[in-house]
Design an enzyme around this catalytic site. Structure first.
Site, PDB file in Angstrom:
ATOM      1  N   TYR A  57       0.833  -1.211   0.000  1.00 34.89           N
ATOM      2  CA  TYR A  57       0.000   0.000   0.000  1.00 34.89           C
ATOM      3  C   TYR A  57       0.868   1.262   0.000  1.00 34.89           C
ATOM      4  O   TYR A  57       0.633   2.198  -0.785  1.00 34.89           O
ATOM      5  CB  TYR A  57      -0.903  -0.041   1.238  1.00 34.89           C
ATOM      6  CG  TYR A  57      -1.890   1.090   1.340  1.00 34.89           C
ATOM      7  CD1 TYR A  57      -3.044   1.109   0.551  1.00 34.89           C
ATOM      8  CD2 TYR A  57      -1.692   2.132   2.250  1.00 34.89           C
ATOM      9  CE1 TYR A  57      -3.958   2.147   0.665  1.00 34.89           C
ATOM     10  CE2 TYR A  57      -2.609   3.163   2.366  1.00 34.89           C
ATOM     11  CZ  TYR A  57      -3.740   3.166   1.579  1.00 34.89           C
ATOM     12  OH  TYR A  57      -4.649   4.188   1.690  1.00 34.89           O
TER      13      TYR A  57
ATOM     14  N   ALA B 186       3.920   1.554  -1.020  1.00 33.34           N
ATOM     15  CA  ALA B 186       4.600   1.664  -2.325  1.00 33.34           C
ATOM     16  C   ALA B 186       3.640   2.251  -3.360  1.00 33.34           C
ATOM     17  O   ALA B 186       4.020   3.116  -4.163  1.00 33.34           O
ATOM     18  CB  ALA B 186       5.102   0.297  -2.778  1.00 33.34           C
TER      19      ALA B 186
ATOM     20  N   LYS C 128       1.105   4.217  -2.838  1.00 34.95           N
ATOM     21  CA  LYS C 128       0.791   5.626  -2.548  1.00 34.95           C
ATOM     22  C   LYS C 128       1.999   6.536  -2.782  1.00 34.95           C
ATOM     23  O   LYS C 128       1.846   7.677  -3.234  1.00 34.95           O
ATOM     24  CB  LYS C 128       0.258   5.763  -1.115  1.00 34.95           C
ATOM     25  CG  LYS C 128      -1.080   5.043  -0.889  1.00 34.95           C
ATOM     26  CD  LYS C 128      -2.175   5.548  -1.823  1.00 34.95           C
ATOM     27  CE  LYS C 128      -3.532   4.947  -1.543  1.00 34.95           C
ATOM     28  NZ  LYS C 128      -4.588   5.460  -2.429  1.00 34.95           N
TER      29      LYS C 128
ATOM     30  N   ILE D 277      -8.683   8.011   8.406  1.00 31.06           N
ATOM     31  CA  ILE D 277     -10.054   8.476   8.142  1.00 31.06           C
ATOM     32  C   ILE D 277     -11.052   7.344   8.425  1.00 31.06           C
ATOM     33  O   ILE D 277     -10.804   6.183   8.063  1.00 31.06           O
ATOM     34  CB  ILE D 277     -10.192   8.926   6.658  1.00 31.06           C
ATOM     35  CG1 ILE D 277      -9.051   9.876   6.242  1.00 31.06           C
ATOM     36  CG2 ILE D 277     -11.567   9.575   6.422  1.00 31.06           C
ATOM     37  CD1 ILE D 277      -8.956  11.198   6.968  1.00 31.06           C
TER      38      ILE D 277
HETATM   39  P1  NAP Z   1     -13.273   2.288   1.056  1.00 33.25           P
HETATM   40  O1  NAP Z   1     -14.277   2.747   2.035  1.00 33.25           O
HETATM   41  O2  NAP Z   1     -12.738   0.907   1.164  1.00 33.25           O
HETATM   42  O3  NAP Z   1     -13.854   2.516  -0.433  1.00 33.25           O
HETATM   43  C1  NAP Z   1     -13.084   2.148  -1.537  1.00 33.25           C
HETATM   44  C2  NAP Z   1     -13.798   2.549  -2.802  1.00 33.25           C
HETATM   45  O4  NAP Z   1     -12.959   2.166  -3.919  1.00 33.25           O
HETATM   46  C3  NAP Z   1     -15.122   1.841  -2.996  1.00 33.25           C
HETATM   47  O5  NAP Z   1     -16.044   2.737  -3.584  1.00 33.25           O
HETATM   48  C4  NAP Z   1     -14.782   0.725  -3.970  1.00 33.25           C
HETATM   49  O6  NAP Z   1     -15.892   0.385  -4.790  1.00 33.25           O
HETATM   50  C5  NAP Z   1     -13.715   1.371  -4.816  1.00 33.25           C
HETATM   51  N1  NAP Z   1     -12.856   0.413  -5.503  1.00 33.25           N
HETATM   52  C6  NAP Z   1     -12.063  -0.546  -4.963  1.00 33.25           C
HETATM   53  N2  NAP Z   1     -11.441  -1.231  -5.919  1.00 33.25           N
HETATM   54  C7  NAP Z   1     -11.841  -0.696  -7.100  1.00 33.25           C
HETATM   55  C8  NAP Z   1     -11.535  -0.963  -8.460  1.00 33.25           C
HETATM   56  N3  NAP Z   1     -10.700  -1.952  -8.790  1.00 33.25           N
HETATM   57  N4  NAP Z   1     -12.124  -0.212  -9.428  1.00 33.25           N
HETATM   58  C9  NAP Z   1     -12.984   0.785  -9.093  1.00 33.25           C
HETATM   59  N5  NAP Z   1     -13.312   1.082  -7.824  1.00 33.25           N
HETATM   60  C10 NAP Z   1     -12.744   0.347  -6.840  1.00 33.25           C
HETATM   61  O7  NAP Z   1     -11.981   3.240   1.059  1.00 33.25           O
HETATM   62  P2  NAP Z   1     -11.777   4.746   1.601  1.00 33.25           P
HETATM   63  O8  NAP Z   1     -11.297   4.643   2.989  1.00 33.25           O
HETATM   64  O9  NAP Z   1     -12.948   5.563   1.270  1.00 33.25           O
HETATM   65  O10 NAP Z   1     -10.515   5.175   0.722  1.00 33.25           O
HETATM   66  C11 NAP Z   1     -10.638   5.945  -0.465  1.00 33.25           C
HETATM   67  C12 NAP Z   1      -9.244   6.329  -0.947  1.00 33.25           C
HETATM   68  O11 NAP Z   1      -8.576   7.065   0.087  1.00 33.25           O
HETATM   69  C13 NAP Z   1      -8.340   5.132  -1.247  1.00 33.25           C
HETATM   70  O12 NAP Z   1      -7.505   5.416  -2.340  1.00 33.25           O
HETATM   71  C14 NAP Z   1      -7.519   4.997   0.015  1.00 33.25           C
HETATM   72  O13 NAP Z   1      -6.295   4.350  -0.225  1.00 33.25           O
HETATM   73  C15 NAP Z   1      -7.336   6.456   0.398  1.00 33.25           C
HETATM   74  N6  NAP Z   1      -7.019   6.642   1.796  1.00 33.25           N
HETATM   75  C16 NAP Z   1      -7.870   6.252   2.788  1.00 33.25           C
HETATM   76  C17 NAP Z   1      -7.504   6.430   4.119  1.00 33.25           C
HETATM   77  C18 NAP Z   1      -8.391   6.032   5.256  1.00 33.25           C
HETATM   78  O14 NAP Z   1      -7.941   6.168   6.415  1.00 33.25           O
HETATM   79  N7  NAP Z   1      -9.611   5.567   5.037  1.00 33.25           N
HETATM   80  C19 NAP Z   1      -6.263   7.017   4.426  1.00 33.25           C
HETATM   81  C20 NAP Z   1      -5.426   7.394   3.394  1.00 33.25           C
HETATM   82  C21 NAP Z   1      -5.805   7.213   2.075  1.00 33.25           C
HETATM   83  P3  NAP Z   1     -16.462  -1.131  -4.925  1.00 33.25           P
HETATM   84  O15 NAP Z   1     -16.955  -1.521  -3.564  1.00 33.25           O
HETATM   85  O16 NAP Z   1     -17.513  -1.018  -5.948  1.00 33.25           O
HETATM   86  O17 NAP Z   1     -15.280  -1.968  -5.331  1.00 33.25           O
END
Ligand code: NAP
Length: 247
Positions: A155, A157, A159, A188
């Protein structure tokens, strides 16, 4: 509803829940027509669309696995056929498959979705933005891509790669009026972090000067700023939204 993004078309990948959903709702509240991308969660994506439409906004759901190169080409083509342009691209879709380095078996999956998925969408959407001579691309990185984190080699790598890609793309696309920035969230509250143990969550909270987990809305506000004309002289930057976790 303020309409500062009226007439703009925004594509948000992974917008069926979590941070992507908050971004889609936020951009729609500013008047943008939003394409809600999802991979498997069709019903949840539909709920996001209904929420936006009920508030008077415009949205459309479109399925695409961002890891699939040809799929992304067809997806972006379909957006342009339907809406005629792309003003804002938010590369938010992401997954985690955490494990220690020695047990690591899912390196490719995480790289394919997070890093290659971001590349695929930039590649196809920027063609259209170059024709328009304008566009705003915002990539979801993570503070882990800056600081590293034990158990998240794949992960982190992906990012860190997104940060390098953001800066390179910003340099390549600037002359065409396209800005490319990244947002690096900290910890988050979404389904992605829900799976962590209470002990680990407590430990993480202890590392945050603002002493709380972030909400998807906190990230959405930063993305909306970078997607707006207020950020027109900002490109190649990484904006941390982490309550001061990584300075
Ligand atoms: P999440 O709740 O797990 O939601 C992930 C989203 O990505 C879902 O809508 C999922 O849709 C979609 N997704 C996953 N694989 C996919 C694919 N192959 N093609 C298209 N859509 C796909 O994640 P989140 O926490 O909201 O995170 C959103 C972004 O923020 C990510 O890039 C994550 O790495 C980044 N981020 C999050 C945090 C945190 O603390 N939450 C911190 C730093 C960065 P489906 O269910 O339809 O697959």
């Amino acid at each position: 509803m303020s309409q500062i993004m009226e007439g703009k078309v925004a594509v948000v990948t992974g917008a069926s829940r979590g941070i992507g959903k908050a971004i889609a709702v936020k951009l729609a509240s500013k008047g943008a027509t939003v394409v809600i991308n999802y991979n498997g969660s069709e019903a949840k994506a539909d709920e996001v669309k209904h929420e936006i439409v009920e508030k008077g906004g415009c949205a459309q759901c479109m399925q695409c696995n961002v890891a699939d190169y040809e799929g992304c080409e067809a997806f972006i083509k379909a957006v342009i056929e339907q809406f005629g342009r792309i003003d804002i691209l938010v590369n938010n879709a992401g997954i985690t498959k955490d494990d220690l380095l020695m047990r690591e078996e899912d390196f490719s999956d995480v790289i394919d979705v997070n890093l290659k998925g971001t590349f695929h969408c930039i590649r196809f959407a920027s063609r259209q933005m170059m024709k328009q001579r304008s566009g705003k691309i915002i990539n979801l990185a993570s503070v882990v891509g800056i600081s590293g984190n034990a158990g998240q080699v794949n992960y982190a790598a992906s990012k860190a790669g997104i940060i390098g890609m953001t800066k390179s793309a910003a340099k390549e696309l600037a002359s065409r009026g396209i800005t490319v920035n990244a947002v690096a969230p900290g910890f988050i509250e979404t389904e992605m972090t829900e799976v962590l143990s209470d002990k680990l969550k407590e430990e993480m909270r202890g590392q945050i000067p603002l002493a709380r987990m972030g909400q998807p809305e906190d990230v959405a506000k930063a993305v909306a700023f970078l997607a707006s004309e207020q950020a027109s002289y900002i490109t190649g930057q990484v904006l941390r939204v982490d309550g001061g976790m990584v300075m």
